[in-house]
Design an enzyme around this catalytic site. Sequence first.
Site, PDB file in Angstrom:
ATOM      1  N   HIS A 115      -6.776  -1.651   5.008  1.00  0.00           N
ATOM      2  CA  HIS A 115      -7.642  -0.832   4.144  1.00  0.00           C
ATOM      3  C   HIS A 115      -7.411  -1.122   2.667  1.00  0.00           C
ATOM      4  O   HIS A 115      -8.303  -0.895   1.851  1.00  0.00           O
ATOM      5  CB  HIS A 115      -7.404   0.660   4.430  1.00  0.00           C
ATOM      6  CG  HIS A 115      -6.042   1.153   4.064  1.00  0.00           C
ATOM      7  ND1 HIS A 115      -4.927   0.950   4.855  1.00  0.00           N
ATOM      8  CD2 HIS A 115      -5.588   1.827   2.971  1.00  0.00           C
ATOM      9  CE1 HIS A 115      -3.864   1.476   4.274  1.00  0.00           C
ATOM     10  NE2 HIS A 115      -4.234   2.009   3.132  1.00  0.00           N
ATOM     11  N   HIS A 179       1.857   7.841  -6.526  1.00  0.00           N
ATOM     12  CA  HIS A 179       1.738   8.456  -5.198  1.00  0.00           C
ATOM     13  C   HIS A 179       2.900   8.010  -4.326  1.00  0.00           C
ATOM     14  O   HIS A 179       3.462   6.941  -4.531  1.00  0.00           O
ATOM     15  CB  HIS A 179       0.385   8.190  -4.532  1.00  0.00           C
ATOM     16  CG  HIS A 179       0.067   6.769  -4.138  1.00  0.00           C
ATOM     17  ND1 HIS A 179       0.254   5.676  -4.950  1.00  0.00           N
ATOM     18  CD2 HIS A 179      -0.463   6.263  -2.991  1.00  0.00           C
ATOM     19  CE1 HIS A 179      -0.155   4.580  -4.332  1.00  0.00           C
ATOM     20  NE2 HIS A 179      -0.581   4.915  -3.135  1.00  0.00           N
TER      21      HIS A 179
HETATM   22  O1  LIG Z   1       2.715   4.014   8.989  1.00  0.00           O
HETATM   23  C1  LIG Z   1       2.635   2.983   8.327  1.00  0.00           C
HETATM   24  O2  LIG Z   1       3.266   1.960   8.612  1.00  0.00           O
HETATM   25  C2  LIG Z   1       1.775   2.892   7.108  1.00  0.00           C
HETATM   26  C3  LIG Z   1       1.093   4.176   6.729  1.00  0.00           C
HETATM   27  C4  LIG Z   1      -0.043   3.831   5.815  1.00  0.00           C
HETATM   28  O3  LIG Z   1      -0.824   2.957   6.132  1.00  0.00           O
HETATM   29  C5  LIG Z   1      -0.178   4.537   4.595  1.00  0.00           C
HETATM   30  C6  LIG Z   1      -1.072   4.155   3.672  1.00  0.00           C
HETATM   31  C7  LIG Z   1      -1.189   4.807   2.412  1.00  0.00           C
HETATM   32  C8  LIG Z   1      -1.898   4.241   1.391  1.00  0.00           C
HETATM   33  O4  LIG Z   1      -2.507   3.095   1.528  1.00  0.00           O
HETATM   34  C9  LIG Z   1      -1.940   4.802   0.026  1.00  0.00           C
HETATM   35  O5  LIG Z   1      -1.883   6.014  -0.135  1.00  0.00           O
HETATM   36  O6  LIG Z   1      -2.022   3.981  -0.884  1.00  0.00           O
HETATM   37 FE   LIG Z   2      -1.892   1.938  -0.198  1.00  0.00          FE
END
Ligand SMILES: O=C(O)CCC(=O)/C=C/C=C(\O)C(=O)O
Ligand SMILES: [Fe+2]
Length: 314
Positions: A115, A179
């Site tokens: 993402h 964050h």
């Molecule tokens: O559980 C995992 O390995 C990853 C969790 C995750 O994908 C978190 C993503 C958070 C972001 O991309 C963000 O807040 O930038």
């Molecule tokens: Fe991220």
Amino acid sequence: MSLALCALSHTPVMGVHQPADEVVARVEAALDDARAFVADVDPDLVVVFAPDHYNGFLYDLMPSFCIGAQATAIGDYGTSAGPLPVDRAAARSLASAVLDAGVDVAFSERMTVDHGCAQPLDLLFGGIDTVPVVPVFINCVAEPLGPVSRVRLLGEAVGRAAAALDRRVLLLGSGGLSHDPPVPRLTEAPPEVVERLISGRNPTPEERAARQDRVFDAALAYAAGTSDLMPLNPEWDRRFLEVLGGGDLAQLDSWSNESFVQEAGHSSHEVRTWIAVHAALGAMGPYEVRSTFYEAIPEWIAGFGVTTAETRGR
Ligand SMILES: O=C(O)CCC(=O)/C=C/C=C(\O)C(=O)O
Ligand SMILES: [Fe+2]
């Protein structure tokens, strides 16, 4: 030849647990501005600088930077899945130029993106397959990380090489600001999580859903004020955006990696993508910020920013 810049935060929680309607409306307005800017630039190549969250780059081999000549998006958190329309010749040309400039970028003919790369393409272009891209991975998550000065040098080298392509290039940065969402860390995770950080590519749908639900639950608790995740730091975010807007990016070289974590949370390292795009744009001369939006959005565990900029006098 022209270079333009758009940098924006991403968040897995967008569209899942929404903040108040007026906050969503302000974000949408900022994204509309960015979309109008991008439509005006009309890029024929997007160089997208993005982090990864243990989907494409794991601890079996974790580069600091990687340019992809072929890439596929996994489609996590509701983002688009499938092959990216990578301009392979441009990717090779950028990689060669960056290596010539002394920045040891890795190179991939099978890059996997998540993402972090797909969300800004979805938001700005309505999909991941509408415009040729070159994905540039920047490790923002998996410690140890190199100093931010190296990110600046990477950005400058990409910017010079992109300008030499004689194309209309959009430099797109994705991530951060302050964050600290629940992303596992190698040195603190239990053994089964450590193993997935090293070799957990291609989780089952159930494993993927469990990972995503963990983030959604964390966001609900964060918004409710019942989370022990670190608070957002709007003051730090604004200071950072001010430095980027001023164009003297070398100032950031003295910001230690520890200070990012202490002041703005582990995932604030994602602003490395913002540093890279600003350095890339700045490599061709002074730039001007065209629009900037910032709001701290606890529901998304995000200091959320959207900035557009272009070469001064364009
Ligand atoms: O559980 C995992 O390995 C990853 C969790 C995750 O994908 C978190 C993503 C958070 C972001 O991309 C963000 O807040 O930038
Ligand atoms: Fe991220």
